[in-house]
Scaffold this motif. Structure first.
Motif, mmCIF file in Angstrom:
data_model
loop_
_atom_site.group_PDB
_atom_site.id
_atom_site.type_symbol
_atom_site.label_atom_id
_atom_site.label_comp_id
_atom_site.label_asym_id
_atom_site.label_seq_id
_atom_site.Cartn_x
_atom_site.Cartn_y
_atom_site.Cartn_z
ATOM 1 N N PHE A 1 -51.111 0.179 -21.564
ATOM 2 C CA PHE A 1 -50.021 0.450 -21.603
ATOM 3 C C PHE A 1 -49.285 -0.037 -23.797
ATOM 4 C CE2 PHE A 1 -45.454 0.932 -20.924
ATOM 5 C CZ PHE A 1 -45.218 2.452 -21.111
ATOM 6 N N LYS A 2 -49.438 -1.146 -23.863
ATOM 7 C CA LYS A 2 -48.917 -1.482 -24.877
ATOM 8 C C LYS A 2 -49.429 -0.520 -26.050
ATOM 9 C CE LYS A 2 -46.894 -5.753 -23.650
ATOM 10 N NZ LYS A 2 -46.629 -7.202 -23.835
ATOM 11 N N ILE A 3 -50.612 -1.135 -25.954
ATOM 12 C CA ILE A 3 -51.633 -0.138 -26.521
ATOM 13 C C ILE A 3 -51.416 1.516 -27.136
ATOM 14 C CG2 ILE A 3 -54.147 0.484 -27.606
ATOM 15 C CD1 ILE A 3 -54.437 -2.333 -26.478
ATOM 16 N N ILE B 1 -50.124 3.344 -30.202
ATOM 17 C CA ILE B 1 -50.555 4.811 -30.874
ATOM 18 C C ILE B 1 -49.452 5.428 -30.687
ATOM 19 C CG2 ILE B 1 -52.939 6.009 -30.138
ATOM 20 C CD1 ILE B 1 -54.458 3.490 -29.013
ATOM 21 N N LEU B 2 -48.842 6.028 -30.132
ATOM 22 C CA LEU B 2 -48.330 7.014 -30.072
ATOM 23 C C LEU B 2 -46.714 6.106 -31.148
ATOM 24 C CD1 LEU B 2 -47.344 7.429 -26.200
ATOM 25 C CD2 LEU B 2 -48.517 8.984 -28.306
ATOM 26 N N ILE B 3 -46.398 5.680 -30.761
ATOM 27 C CA ILE B 3 -45.412 5.475 -32.013
ATOM 28 C C ILE B 3 -46.020 5.415 -33.976
ATOM 29 C CG2 ILE B 3 -44.090 3.366 -33.288
ATOM 30 C CD1 ILE B 3 -43.483 2.668 -30.448
ATOM 31 N N LEU B 4 -47.046 5.204 -33.621
ATOM 32 C CA LEU B 4 -48.185 5.141 -35.156
ATOM 33 C C LEU B 4 -48.339 6.136 -35.591
ATOM 34 C CD1 LEU B 4 -50.420 2.446 -35.142
ATOM 35 C CD2 LEU B 4 -48.500 2.977 -36.536
ATOM 36 N N ILE B 5 -48.518 7.180 -34.393
ATOM 37 C CA ILE B 5 -48.647 8.933 -34.375
ATOM 38 C C ILE B 5 -47.065 10.347 -34.591
ATOM 39 C CG2 ILE B 5 -49.209 10.623 -33.740
ATOM 40 C CD1 ILE B 5 -50.992 9.764 -32.188
#
Length: 60
Positions: free
Chosen positions: A5-7, A11-15
């Motif tokens: 979930f953290k990963i 990933i969503l934040i980086l996108i």
């Protein structure tokens, strides 16, 4: 599950960061360009009106 979930969140934040950044810069640039062309149009209209007024003065 917690680590996945953290990963996923990372990933969503980086996108999302580049998407938000490029959207904001595109909108900002478009607004700046619209403002520039609006200013050019206003100056052109003012010059045309000035020319019309000068023609009226000299034609009398």
């Amino acid at each position: 599950m917690n680590k996945k979930f953290k990963i996923l969140i990372i990933i969503l934040i980086l996108i999302l960061i580049p998407v938000v950044y490029f959207t904001a810069t595109t909108v900002s640039n478009q607004m700046e360009q619209d403002n520039f062309y609006e200013t050019i149009k206003n100056v052109s209209n003012a010059e045309n009106n000035s020319d019309k007024n000068n023609c009226r003065i000299y034609s009398k």
